[in-house]
Design a protein around this motif. Structure first.
Motif, PDB file in Angstrom:
ATOM      1  N   SER A   1       0.784  -1.144   0.058  1.00  0.00           N
ATOM      2  CA  SER A   1      -0.171   0.147  -0.022  1.00  0.00           C
ATOM      3  C   SER A   1       0.913   1.176   0.040  1.00  0.00           C
ATOM      4  O   SER A   1       0.511   2.020  -0.572  1.00  0.00           O
ATOM      5  N   ASP A   2       1.860   1.482   0.816  1.00  0.00           N
ATOM      6  CA  ASP A   2       3.005   2.595   0.847  1.00  0.00           C
ATOM      7  C   ASP A   2       3.724   2.695  -0.579  1.00  0.00           C
ATOM      8  O   ASP A   2       3.749   3.747  -0.877  1.00  0.00           O
ATOM      9  N   SER A   3       3.709   1.536  -1.055  1.00  0.00           N
ATOM     10  CA  SER A   3       4.373   1.602  -2.428  1.00  0.00           C
ATOM     11  C   SER A   3       3.634   2.189  -3.450  1.00  0.00           C
ATOM     12  O   SER A   3       4.064   3.130  -4.287  1.00  0.00           O
ATOM     13  N   ARG A   4       2.228   1.831  -3.278  1.00  0.00           N
ATOM     14  CA  ARG A   4       1.475   2.393  -4.375  1.00  0.00           C
ATOM     15  C   ARG A   4       1.295   3.922  -4.080  1.00  0.00           C
ATOM     16  O   ARG A   4       1.021   4.663  -5.077  1.00  0.00           O
ATOM     17  N   ILE A   5       1.072   4.195  -2.782  1.00  0.00           N
ATOM     18  CA  ILE A   5       0.939   5.602  -2.566  1.00  0.00           C
ATOM     19  C   ILE A   5       2.364   6.554  -2.975  1.00  0.00           C
ATOM     20  O   ILE A   5       1.897   7.777  -3.543  1.00  0.00           O
ATOM     21  N   MET A   6       3.450   5.948  -2.603  1.00  0.00           N
ATOM     22  CA  MET A   6       4.621   6.822  -3.101  1.00  0.00           C
ATOM     23  C   MET A   6       4.635   6.971  -4.459  1.00  0.00           C
ATOM     24  O   MET A   6       4.964   7.854  -5.182  1.00  0.00           O
ATOM     25  N   ALA A   7       4.224   5.912  -5.495  1.00  0.00           N
ATOM     26  CA  ALA A   7       4.144   5.922  -6.802  1.00  0.00           C
ATOM     27  C   ALA A   7       3.235   7.054  -7.268  1.00  0.00           C
ATOM     28  O   ALA A   7       3.439   7.835  -8.264  1.00  0.00           O
ATOM     29  N   MET A   8       1.993   6.926  -6.753  1.00  0.00           N
ATOM     30  CA  MET A   8       0.884   7.891  -6.787  1.00  0.00           C
ATOM     31  C   MET A   8       1.504   9.527  -6.695  1.00  0.00           C
ATOM     32  O   MET A   8       1.335  10.199  -7.421  1.00  0.00           O
ATOM     33  N   LEU A   9       2.059   9.551  -5.546  1.00  0.00           N
ATOM     34  CA  LEU A   9       2.878  10.928  -5.298  1.00  0.00           C
ATOM     35  C   LEU A   9       3.677  11.410  -5.999  1.00  0.00           C
ATOM     36  O   LEU A   9       3.900  12.622  -6.430  1.00  0.00           O
ATOM     37  N   HIS A  10       4.571  10.408  -6.726  1.00  0.00           N
ATOM     38  CA  HIS A  10       5.596  10.876  -7.418  1.00  0.00           C
ATOM     39  C   HIS A  10       5.707  10.613  -8.818  1.00  0.00           C
ATOM     40  O   HIS A  10       6.744  10.528  -9.516  1.00  0.00           O
ATOM     41  N   LYS A  11       4.693  10.168  -9.220  1.00  0.00           N
ATOM     42  CA  LYS A  11       4.372   9.746 -10.650  1.00  0.00           C
ATOM     43  C   LYS A  11       4.574  10.814 -11.513  1.00  0.00           C
ATOM     44  O   LYS A  11       5.533  10.664 -12.677  1.00  0.00           O
ATOM     45  N   ARG A  12       4.233  12.109 -11.264  1.00  0.00           N
ATOM     46  CA  ARG A  12       4.465  13.120 -12.252  1.00  0.00           C
ATOM     47  C   ARG A  12       5.803  13.814 -12.112  1.00  0.00           C
ATOM     48  O   ARG A  12       6.548  14.155 -13.175  1.00  0.00           O
TER      49      ARG A  12
END
Length: 386
Positions: free
Chosen positions: A22-33
């Motif tokens: 879950s933390d990995s997905r959140i990090m990916a979402m926050l830093h995708k752009r």
């Protein structure tokens, strides 16, 4: 004599999120752009108000015309897609996303299994428009979905937890049986969001959401999305948006992206407060009954504890009559009287006024981001005054 309060608490759910994942997905979402922009570009996505793009020669560019795509859509789709771990297509509202999912998967004479207690506008859409294409619809309560026969259906539509009754059904079990019978499965995940429930991981073919609610979370934008991992299905979803013109505005995409960035933080406060309020409602004499998937004796608890990481932020409570329910909503200084849910402010409404099959005194409470102790105290004081 009312039963003693049961502390709302989800057991360690075997199918719920692994915290690291879950933390990995959140990090990916926050830093995708952030990971894809060049020096000098803005961290926030652009608001590109464009109907026309420069297009000399062959029309082989991602942005040939404003109805086809927009840079702002791509930014929010990438971010939501990081949470869903799936291709995502955004829409101008949750119902636009629902319509796209239905139109992309149903054919003339298809058979659809639909919850009779889900969001009522989906059923109205079926009755008013989609049934004219010879679509046969069977409606059953969400609580009966898990064990209902799926043979002979082309599409099984699930909404869990259901809105407004908060019943749940077993996504994995239904998806396994539906696929064996040759049916597709779509899950409306609006109430839970991809942080609290993972329909695609549980076997759903598509997930839809009204991001107007918790995902965008600020009650200032209509938005929706469809996510899936089947390239063919998602190509149809994207083509429906292009051909139907069901396109979000550039500013709306920006607002949805902005709200999404704080989803985890908002949900943490909302779910924490929901636990406390559910316990208060359960033990208070002014409340006839409570529905919350995190209460150990709630009909939804057993299944919810296997497929949700948290029971959510929406609570159903029933007062003795319409008058008492309306007094609770209007008298409490911490409650904003409005339809919809998932916003910063705690809000509530008496759902029977819309024709939902619930008691006249049934209130859907959407827990907001107020300080937990202050919110619980304000609600408690109001209950004591009823």
């Amino acid at each position: 004599m009312r039963k003693a309060a049961l502390k709302p608490s989800m057991e360690s759910p075997p199918m719920a999120h692994d915290r690291k994942q879950s933390d990995s997905r959140i990090m990916a979402m926050l830093h995708k752009r952030a990971a894809s922009i060049e020096k000098g570009e803005s961290l926030t996505p652009p608001i590109v108000n464009a109907a026309k793009y420069a297009l000399p020669g062959a029309p082989d560019h991602p942005y040939p015309y404003g109805r086809f795509d927009n840079p702002g859509w791509g930014a929010v789709e990438d971010a939501i897609g990081a949470l869903e771990e799936a291709e995502t297509v955004c829409f101008p509202s949750g119902m636009a996303a629902v319509t796209a999912a239905l139109m992309a998967t149903l054919k003339p004479k298809s058979r659809l299994l639909l919850p009779s207690d889900g969001y009522y506008t989906v059923r109205v859409l079926m009755d008013e428009f989609i049934k004219q294409h010879d679509i046969e619809t069977t409606e059953i309560p969400t609580a009966e979905m898990t064990g209902h026969a799926v043979e002979g259906y082309d599409l099984v539509w699930i909404e869990t937890p259901s809105n407004p009754g908060l019943d749940v059904c077993d996504i994995a079990a239904i998806a396994e049986r539906a696929h064996a019978a040759g049916a597709l499965v779509i899950v409306d995940n609006t109430t839970a969001t991809p942080l609290l429930q993972r329909p695609l991981d549980l076997g759903a073919d598509l997930t839809v959401s009204s991001d107007t609610k918790a995902l965008a979370g600020h009650s200032d934008v209509l938005f929706g999305h469809v996510s899936g991992r089947d390239e063919t299905l998602m190509a149809r979803i994207r083509n429906w948006r292009k051909l139907s013109g069901s396109t979000p505005g550039p500013a709306e995409a920006y607002l949805a992206y902005r709200g999404l960035m704080t989803l985890e933080l908002r949900l943490a406060r909302m779910c924490e407060s929901a636990h406390e309020l559910a316990n208060l409602f359960y033990s208070h004499k002014a409340v006839e009954s409570v529905r919350f998937p995190g209460l150990a004796d709630d009909p939804s608890f057993k299944i919810a504890s296997t497929q949700m990481s948290e029971p959510g932020f929406v609570i159903g409570l029933t007062f003795k009559d319409e008058e008492t329910a309306e007094r609770f909503i209007t008298d409490c200084p911490a409650i904003f009287a409005a339809t919809s849910f998932g916003g910063i402010q705690t809000s509530a409404e008496r759902r029977a006024r819309w024709g939902d099959d619930v008691a006249e005194g049934y209130v859907r409470l959407s827990v907001g981001c107020e300080p937990t102790a202050a919110l619980v105290q304000a609600v408690s004081d109001t209950l004591d005054s009823l």
